[in-house]
Design a protein around this motif. Structure first.
Motif: not given
Length: 426
Positions: A130-137, A194-199
């Motif tokens: 979504x509204x993140x700099x880096x989508x992560x799995x 995790x939200x911080x990690x994804x930006x």
């Protein structure tokens, strides 16, 4: 007789119909006279204890996973399912047969919308997008590398106690009426990390949490909550979360209604506004008398209920009893619980059992001398925000009777002269 024993022998009344000062039980126990006050123990003679059969034979061997005693077979959840289904419905915690504040994992209540998925943890993934700099799995192995924390928190279904909105008191007791609440120690990773990690984008004010069950159960959650105390829980009471409670991963939102603590978590989408899913529009809204509805009522309001005595636990003759129950609030800590034995005409402060934790179940206890006459037992919780549990009449005056959600009015148990305890309105 010294002053301490005199005080115990003549307990101070704290309210009407036999309620005693909350310090009485503790003082009596310290003086070693508790048994004499509660009952008349049999006078024992030397050598009175028999050598029972289990003392004459070897016990059972070790097992890989311990189980309760066979004599505790009645301590089980009761469940109900929707017609034509096998896994859509709920099971309820038998709080009237428990004590303390932590619910055993195998007795934690359940609420399922399409049964319990059989998830292979090695194949399970969590997507943050979504509204993140880096989508992560994330895999479970990846999540385990992040710092973890534990907290004790209750989870309550938004529909718990909903039968008390009905015009007439429903037949049932603690488990049937109030059993959709449980409390456990949850261990996992802070969602904020995790939200911080994804930006996460600063303009994002919400997230969408989605489960991996057939229903794809999903809810919108304010970003402020996600960044505050939300946890992606991997463990419950020290062991991996049970499948019925979200294995291998669930969202924990301390103090928020149960449906938002999404089980079998597979996806978090960062969004500007709420997603308006089917689970937060057609359900989990509070219909008001004027035709409007309250939506996004997230925190569980302060609430309490007496577990002992309660229906199914009949009184065994006149004398001193302990009134015990549970109190909780999604706003913070329980600061006070008052107990009444005369239907709310008079109240006495109960003792709160430590530890008293924010957004967790709190056990309260009060001494009561039952004289064998009729009584109506009630409890009333106050939390540290100043919120006071309302009467049922006050709650219904505010909300009407068109909903089943967020009932936190004062509940009443009637004690008859025969010692039977029943659910009533008072």
């Amino acid at each position: 007789m010294d002053k301490k024993r005199l005080a115990i022998g003549r307990p101070n009344p704290a309210a009407g119909n036999g309620l005693l000062d909350r310090r009485h039980l503790f003082g009596a126990a310290a003086a070693g006279s508790m048994a004499a006050l509660i009952s008349r123990p049999v006078v024992a003679a030397a050598g009175e204890l028999a050598v029972e059969p289990w003392m004459r034979e070897l016990g059972s061997p070790f097992v890989g996973y311990g189980q309760p005693s066979r004599f505790e077979a009645k301590v089980v959840r009761v469940s109900s399912t929707a017609p034509g289904t096998t896994g859509t419905g709920a099971s309820r915690t038998p709080h009237h047969l428990l004590d303390g504040t932590i619910t055993p994992s195998g007795l934690h209540f359940e609420r399922h919308h399409s049964g319990i998925p059989d998830i292979n943890p090695d194949a399970h993934r969590l997507l943050i997008h979504g509204l993140v700099k880096r989508p992560l799995v994330f895999t479970l192995e990846t999540l385990a590398r992040y710092p973890v924390e534990s907290r004790i928190a209750f989870i309550e279904c938004g529909g718990n106690s909903g039968a008390l909105y009905q015009k007439d008191p429903a037949a049932g007791g603690m488990q049937a009426l109030h059993g959709l609440v449980s409390c456990a120690e949850w261990t996992g990773v802070r969602l904020a990390d995790l939200l911080d990690e994804a930006g996460a984008d600063p303009k994002a004010k919400w997230i969408l949490a989605e489960g991996a069950d057939e229903a794809g159960m999903s809810r919108s959650v304010p970003m402020a909550k996600a960044m505050d105390d939300a946890i992606l829980a991997l463990y419950q009471n020290g062991e991996r979360i049970r499948p019925s409670n979200g294995y291998p991963l669930r969202l924990l939102l301390p103090g928020y209604e149960g449906n938002m603590n999404v089980k079998w978590l597979r996806r978090i989408k960062v969004t500007e506004g709420p997603t308006m899913t089917k689970d937060e529009t057609s359900k989990y809204t509070i219909s008001l008398p004027d035709g409007k509805a309250l939506q996004f009522v997230f925190p569980i309001e302060a609430k309490s209920v007496i577990t002992h005595p309660s229906p199914g636990l009949s009184m065994k003759g006149v004398g001193l009893y302990e009134i015990s129950g549970l109190a909780w609030s999604g706003y913070g800590k329980i600061s006070k619980v008052d107990v009444s034995a005369d239907g709310g005409k008079s109240w006495a402060a109960a003792a709160l059992q430590e530890p008293v934790l924010a957004k967790a179940l709190t056990r309260f206890r009060a001494a009561w001398r039952w004289n064998g006459g009729p009584a109506i037992l009630q409890s009333r919780a106050t939390d540290d925000s100043g919120y006071v549990q309302p009467t049922r009449a006050r709650l219904i005056a505010d909300r009407g009777m068109k909903t089943i959600y967020h009932f936190n009015g004062i509940a009443s148990w009637a004690v008859g002269q025969n010692g039977e305890v029943t659910h009533v309105y008072a």
